[in-house]
Write a protein that holds these residues in place. Structure first.
Motif, PDB file in Angstrom:
ATOM      1  N   ILE A  66       0.628  -1.143  -0.029  1.00 15.10           N
ATOM      2  CA  ILE A  66      -0.084  -0.113   0.138  1.00 15.10           C
ATOM      3  C   ILE A  66       0.772   1.413  -0.005  1.00 15.10           C
ATOM      4  CG2 ILE A  66      -1.474   1.321   1.195  1.00 15.10           C
ATOM      5  CD1 ILE A  66      -2.752  -1.312   2.232  1.00 15.10           C
ATOM      6  N   LEU A  67       1.852   1.206   0.841  1.00 19.28           N
ATOM      7  CA  LEU A  67       2.686   2.465   0.839  1.00 19.28           C
ATOM      8  C   LEU A  67       3.626   2.596  -0.547  1.00 19.28           C
ATOM      9  CD1 LEU A  67       4.390   2.271   4.574  1.00 19.28           C
ATOM     10  CD2 LEU A  67       2.663   3.841   3.569  1.00 19.28           C
ATOM     11  N   GLN A  68       4.027   1.480  -1.031  1.00 19.49           N
ATOM     12  CA  GLN A  68       4.616   1.596  -2.261  1.00 19.49           C
ATOM     13  C   GLN A  68       3.911   2.216  -3.269  1.00 19.49           C
ATOM     14  OE1 GLN A  68       6.300  -1.853  -3.772  1.00 19.49           O
ATOM     15  NE2 GLN A  68       8.168  -1.857  -2.310  1.00 19.49           N
ATOM     16  N   THR A  69       2.769   1.697  -3.483  1.00 23.08           N
ATOM     17  CA  THR A  69       1.558   2.491  -4.528  1.00 23.08           C
ATOM     18  C   THR A  69       1.289   3.580  -4.134  1.00 23.08           C
ATOM     19  OG1 THR A  69       0.646  -0.095  -4.604  1.00 23.08           O
ATOM     20  CG2 THR A  69      -0.577   1.947  -5.264  1.00 23.08           C
ATOM     21  N   ALA A  70       1.168   3.989  -2.827  1.00 27.96           N
ATOM     22  CA  ALA A  70       0.791   5.512  -2.392  1.00 27.96           C
ATOM     23  C   ALA A  70       2.061   6.244  -3.095  1.00 27.96           C
ATOM     24  CB  ALA A  70       0.684   5.735  -1.055  1.00 27.96           C
ATOM     25  N   GLY A  71       3.348   5.965  -2.787  1.00 28.94           N
ATOM     26  CA  GLY A  71       4.530   6.581  -3.130  1.00 28.94           C
ATOM     27  C   GLY A  71       4.634   6.849  -4.514  1.00 28.94           C
ATOM     28  N   LEU A  72       4.188   5.718  -5.390  1.00 31.64           N
ATOM     29  CA  LEU A  72       4.289   5.753  -6.833  1.00 31.64           C
ATOM     30  C   LEU A  72       3.267   6.869  -7.288  1.00 31.64           C
ATOM     31  CD1 LEU A  72       4.849   2.173  -7.479  1.00 31.64           C
ATOM     32  CD2 LEU A  72       6.637   3.991  -7.814  1.00 31.64           C
ATOM     33  N   GLY A  73       2.179   6.702  -6.576  1.00 32.25           N
ATOM     34  CA  GLY A  73       0.957   7.702  -7.182  1.00 32.25           C
ATOM     35  C   GLY A  73       1.472   9.147  -6.877  1.00 32.25           C
ATOM     36  N   TRP A  74       2.047   9.130  -5.792  1.00 36.38           N
ATOM     37  CA  TRP A  74       2.476  10.741  -5.176  1.00 36.38           C
ATOM     38  C   TRP A  74       3.653  11.143  -6.207  1.00 36.38           C
ATOM     39  CZ3 TRP A  74       3.655  11.835   0.651  1.00 36.38           C
ATOM     40  CH2 TRP A  74       3.637  13.177   0.762  1.00 36.38           C
ATOM     41  N   ILE A  75       4.397  10.308  -6.712  1.00 37.31           N
ATOM     42  CA  ILE A  75       5.391  10.829  -7.691  1.00 37.31           C
ATOM     43  C   ILE A  75       4.745  11.238  -9.011  1.00 37.31           C
ATOM     44  CG2 ILE A  75       7.089  10.110  -9.202  1.00 37.31           C
ATOM     45  CD1 ILE A  75       8.083   7.970  -6.981  1.00 37.31           C
ATOM     46  N   ILE A  76       3.819  10.620  -9.395  1.00 40.06           N
ATOM     47  CA  ILE A  76       2.910  10.868 -10.676  1.00 40.06           C
ATOM     48  C   ILE A  76       2.367  12.166 -10.459  1.00 40.06           C
ATOM     49  CG2 ILE A  76       0.997  10.310 -12.215  1.00 40.06           C
ATOM     50  CD1 ILE A  76       1.942   7.476 -11.683  1.00 40.06           C
ATOM     51  N   LEU A  77       1.732  12.505  -9.400  1.00 38.52           N
ATOM     52  CA  LEU A  77       1.180  13.739  -8.868  1.00 38.52           C
ATOM     53  C   LEU A  77       2.112  14.644  -8.911  1.00 38.52           C
ATOM     54  CD1 LEU A  77      -1.481  12.607  -6.292  1.00 38.52           C
ATOM     55  CD2 LEU A  77      -1.899  13.463  -8.575  1.00 38.52           C
ATOM     56  N   THR A  78       3.336  14.606  -8.335  1.00 43.70           N
ATOM     57  CA  THR A  78       4.709  15.484  -8.175  1.00 43.70           C
ATOM     58  C   THR A  78       4.847  16.089  -9.738  1.00 43.70           C
ATOM     59  OG1 THR A  78       4.969  14.645  -6.170  1.00 43.70           O
ATOM     60  CG2 THR A  78       6.691  16.048  -7.149  1.00 43.70           C
ATOM     61  N   LEU A  79       5.206  14.987 -10.351  1.00 41.83           N
ATOM     62  CA  LEU A  79       5.446  15.388 -11.792  1.00 41.83           C
ATOM     63  C   LEU A  79       4.786  16.086 -12.612  1.00 41.83           C
ATOM     64  CD1 LEU A  79       7.145  11.782 -12.785  1.00 41.83           C
ATOM     65  CD2 LEU A  79       8.257  13.867 -12.447  1.00 41.83           C
ATOM     66  N   ASN A  80       3.213  15.751 -12.163  1.00 46.82           N
ATOM     67  CA  ASN A  80       2.181  16.542 -13.027  1.00 46.82           C
ATOM     68  C   ASN A  80       1.998  18.071 -12.618  1.00 46.82           C
ATOM     69  OD1 ASN A  80       1.403  14.712 -14.873  1.00 46.82           O
ATOM     70  ND2 ASN A  80       0.036  13.693 -13.223  1.00 46.82           N
ATOM     71  N   SER A  81       2.536  18.302 -11.271  1.00 45.13           N
ATOM     72  CA  SER A  81       2.235  19.811 -10.580  1.00 45.13           C
ATOM     73  C   SER A  81       3.677  20.444 -11.065  1.00 45.13           C
ATOM     74  CB  SER A  81       2.286  19.462  -9.094  1.00 45.13           C
ATOM     75  OG  SER A  81       1.036  18.765  -8.831  1.00 45.13           O
ATOM     76  N   TYR A  82       4.754  20.014 -10.995  1.00 43.04           N
ATOM     77  CA  TYR A  82       5.802  20.874 -11.120  1.00 43.04           C
ATOM     78  C   TYR A  82       6.587  20.564 -12.444  1.00 43.04           C
ATOM     79  CZ  TYR A  82       5.380  21.307  -5.989  1.00 43.04           C
ATOM     80  OH  TYR A  82       4.746  21.789  -4.689  1.00 43.04           O
ATOM     81  N   GLY A  83       6.415  19.752 -13.073  1.00 37.79           N
ATOM     82  CA  GLY A  83       7.017  19.399 -14.439  1.00 37.79           C
ATOM     83  C   GLY A  83       8.629  19.618 -14.405  1.00 37.79           C
ATOM     84  N   ALA A  84       9.216  20.409 -15.531  1.00 37.67           N
ATOM     85  CA  ALA A  84      10.687  20.704 -15.296  1.00 37.67           C
ATOM     86  C   ALA A  84      11.094  21.514 -14.198  1.00 37.67           C
ATOM     87  CB  ALA A  84      11.079  21.143 -16.490  1.00 37.67           C
ATOM     88  N   SER A  85      10.482  22.231 -13.475  1.00 34.88           N
ATOM     89  CA  SER A  85      10.887  22.908 -12.225  1.00 34.88           C
ATOM     90  C   SER A  85      10.986  21.965 -11.237  1.00 34.88           C
ATOM     91  CB  SER A  85      10.024  24.082 -12.078  1.00 34.88           C
ATOM     92  OG  SER A  85       8.745  23.376 -11.729  1.00 34.88           O
ATOM     93  N   LEU A  86      10.762  20.743 -11.041  1.00 29.67           N
ATOM     94  CA  LEU A  86      10.764  19.725 -10.159  1.00 29.67           C
ATOM     95  C   LEU A  86      12.246  19.758  -9.376  1.00 29.67           C
ATOM     96  CD1 LEU A  86       9.234  17.389  -8.336  1.00 29.67           C
ATOM     97  CD2 LEU A  86      10.392  15.975 -10.192  1.00 29.67           C
ATOM     98  N   THR A  87      12.215  20.036  -7.983  1.00 28.04           N
ATOM     99  CA  THR A  87      13.714  19.969  -7.305  1.00 28.04           C
ATOM    100  C   THR A  87      13.378  18.742  -6.230  1.00 28.04           C
ATOM    101  OG1 THR A  87      12.589  21.201  -5.330  1.00 28.04           O
ATOM    102  CG2 THR A  87      13.656  22.405  -7.350  1.00 28.04           C
ATOM    103  N   LEU A  88      14.740  18.485  -5.658  1.00 27.89           N
ATOM    104  CA  LEU A  88      14.878  17.322  -4.709  1.00 27.89           C
ATOM    105  C   LEU A  88      13.853  17.716  -3.708  1.00 27.89           C
ATOM    106  CD1 LEU A  88      16.108  14.827  -3.718  1.00 27.89           C
ATOM    107  CD2 LEU A  88      17.867  16.355  -2.845  1.00 27.89           C
TER     108      LEU A  88
END
Length: 541
Positions: free
Chosen positions: A407-429
């Protein structure tokens, strides 16, 4: 406790700072309340000087022996965990150095693929055989020989004047790791019992995961530092001092261990499993770069009939009471039969994500090697914490801990997708850290209890072959994950080099990791909760 030395000076053992009293406290001879030996003890009622030895009582001697045996067991664990850390570290440490290797050695894309896959291929092919050799010849001997080969190969890799030389050194590293790594689980199985074994397996799982994640961190740091102008070479040379110290400590600490009845080596079985692994791993590793010629496609298809033939042959040897390379009766334990596919899914997901994440961060977002490596430190935070908690929680909650992990793995992966959609090329660490910590926690909760569940029902006499099967599943998962998701990622990238293209390719790849994570969650339900608790109680008995 008080004693007198030859000069008549009184020493209080529990508080005296002298070297002799410190030595007595260190070796545990004071723990029973008596000193095992007195030198020139002064008899206050007589002018004579007594030189008699006061021998420990049986109960005190037994207590002392137990304390020293416990101390030695954890020293043994420390030595073998160094070997497992080195073996796992070198699967991943090389990925950060590929751009530098390409520049300094003039390596082509196919050469770079072989630098990664030559290690994993040889490693996977000989792991089960390495485990069986430990059962037959002596686990200590094979472990130390494997660590020596690995250390020498690391020196050759650090020296490599050409890409071909480096590929050969990496293959030799894989052979050393294949001899060394399966002995680790075997030695843990025969050295520890009860709750100590659960803790030792938890530490082994933690070190294995830390090695995988730390490989990228250490690789990025060493390349960024460019020690003595050596560029990528320190990522291999760092193994030299660790390997030398590990071999010397192993000679002093480890003791011989083998099965009571030394089995014969199943050479036809070795040939079949080696043919299967080469047929499977080689096309996955090199098919993309060679354009998938017909012979490579046929080789990949051939791998599945070869695996079926291997299973039929090993089942026949098991039924006839001969010495199979893999005892098929191991798969009668539901924990083992379900645990091996879970392990494969785990490593395919983890290695595939690590490999594509490095490409995405460095080539897509332009992160430096050190910043890219620090992103894996966020994974480590969650992983280490969960790895240490997992074995304790599974005693109370059983396989629900594994369900929580996926469940945590799936949540982390879903969160990564949301983060990519939100920040795009301006994504930071900073934005990427929270989902990576969550995924790392899921990975830690999955791997640490999983190893205990798989191996807890395996008798000590079968520890070598069981460890070989488990370790081979690690490397098959690693190799398939890197090759398969590298293939997908480059296919989605479609030759484009812009940051947007890398982001889109990574966003398209991540949902496949989600699918594997959900599959792992569903597989956990095949583990019997009642039977698993019985196994855990038996493990702690």
């Amino acid at each position: 406790m008080e004693w007198l030395d030859k000069k008549g000076i009184s020493h209080q053992v529990t508080s005296c700072p002298c070297r002799r009293c410190h030595l007595f406290r260190l070796v545990g001879l004071v723990s029973g309340g008596n000193l095992a030996e007195r030198e020139s003890r002064l008899d206050r009622g007589s002018p004579k000087i007594s030189t008699e030895l006061e021998l420990p009582q049986p109960a005190i001697a037994a207590e002392t022996a137990t304390a020293l045996a416990l101390h030695r067991r954890w020293l043994i664990l420390g030595v073998v965990l160094v070997g497992s850390f080195m073996a796992i570290l070198d699967v991943f440490i090389v990925t950060q150095g590929l751009p530098s290797i390409k520049t300094s050695l003039g390596a082509g894309v196919a050469d770079l693929e072989l630098v990664v896959s030559a290690y994993s291929l040889v490693y996977a092919v000989f792991l089960i055989t390495g485990g069986r050799l430990g059962d037959i010849l002596d686990r200590k001997r094979i472990f130390l020989f494997g660590m020596t080969v690995f250390t020498v190969a690391s020196a050759l890799a650090g020296y490599a004047p050409s890409a071909v030389f480096l590929i050969g050194a990496r293959a030799l590293q894989g052979l050393g790791a294949a001899l060394m790594y399966p002995q680790v689980l075997s030695i843990i199985q025969v050295t520890f019992k009860g709750s100590e074994r659960s803790l030792a397996l938890g530490l082994f799982a933690a070190i294995s995961g830390i090695g995988a994640i730390t490989g990228n961190i250490v690789g990025g740091l060493l390349i960024q530092l460019n020690l003595a102008g050596l560029s990528w070479r320190p990522i291999f040379l760092v193994n030299l001092p660790i390997g030398i110290i590990g071999v010397l400590a192993g000679f002093l600490v480890l003791h011989p261990s083998r099965t009571e009845r030394a089995p014969k080596l199943d050479l036809p079985g070795v040939g079949l499993i080696s043919l299967f692994l080469v047929s499977l791993v080689l096309p996955l590793a090199e098919g993309q770069q060679t354009g998938w010629p017909n012979w490579m496609i046929m080789l990949l298809i051939l791998s599945f009939p070869v695996l079926a033939l291997f299973v039929v042959y090993e089942r026949k040897r098991t039924k006839n009471g001969e010495d199979p390379l893999v005892d098929m009766d191991l798969f009668k334990h539901r924990s083992f039969a379900v645990g091996i596919p879970l392990t494969l899914l785990y490593y395919v997901t983890a290695s595939g994500l690590f490999f594509t994440l490095v490409l995405f961060l460095q080539s897509g977002l332009g992160f430096s090697p050190i910043i890219s490596g620090l992103s894996f430190a966020q994974l480590n935070i969650g992983f280490i914490t969960a790895s240490l908690l997992g074995p304790r929680l599974i005693r109370s909650f059983g396989n629900r801990v594994l369900s929580l992990a996926y469940i945590l793995q799936t949540a982390g992966l879903g969160w990564i997708i949301l983060t990519l959609n939100s920040y795009g090329a301006s994504l930071t660490l900073y934005e990427l850290s929270p989902p990576l910590i969550v995924f790392g926690a899921g990975a830690g909760f999955a791997l640490s209890p999983l190893l205990g569940v798989i191996l807890s029902g395996v008798p000590s006499r079968e520890a070598g072959e069981a460890s070989g099967v488990v370790s081979t599943s690690f490397q098959i998962g690693n190799t398939v994950g890197i090759s398969l998701f590298g293939l997908l990622y480059y296919r989605f990238l479609n030759g484009q080099q812009s940051p947007t293209s890398y982001i889109d390719a990574f966003k398209t790849t991540v949902p496949f990791f989600v699918i594997l994570s959900v599959a792992g969650f569903l597989l956990v339900f095949l583990l019997s909760q009642h039977r698993e608790r019985q196994i855990i109680h038996r493990l702690e008995a």
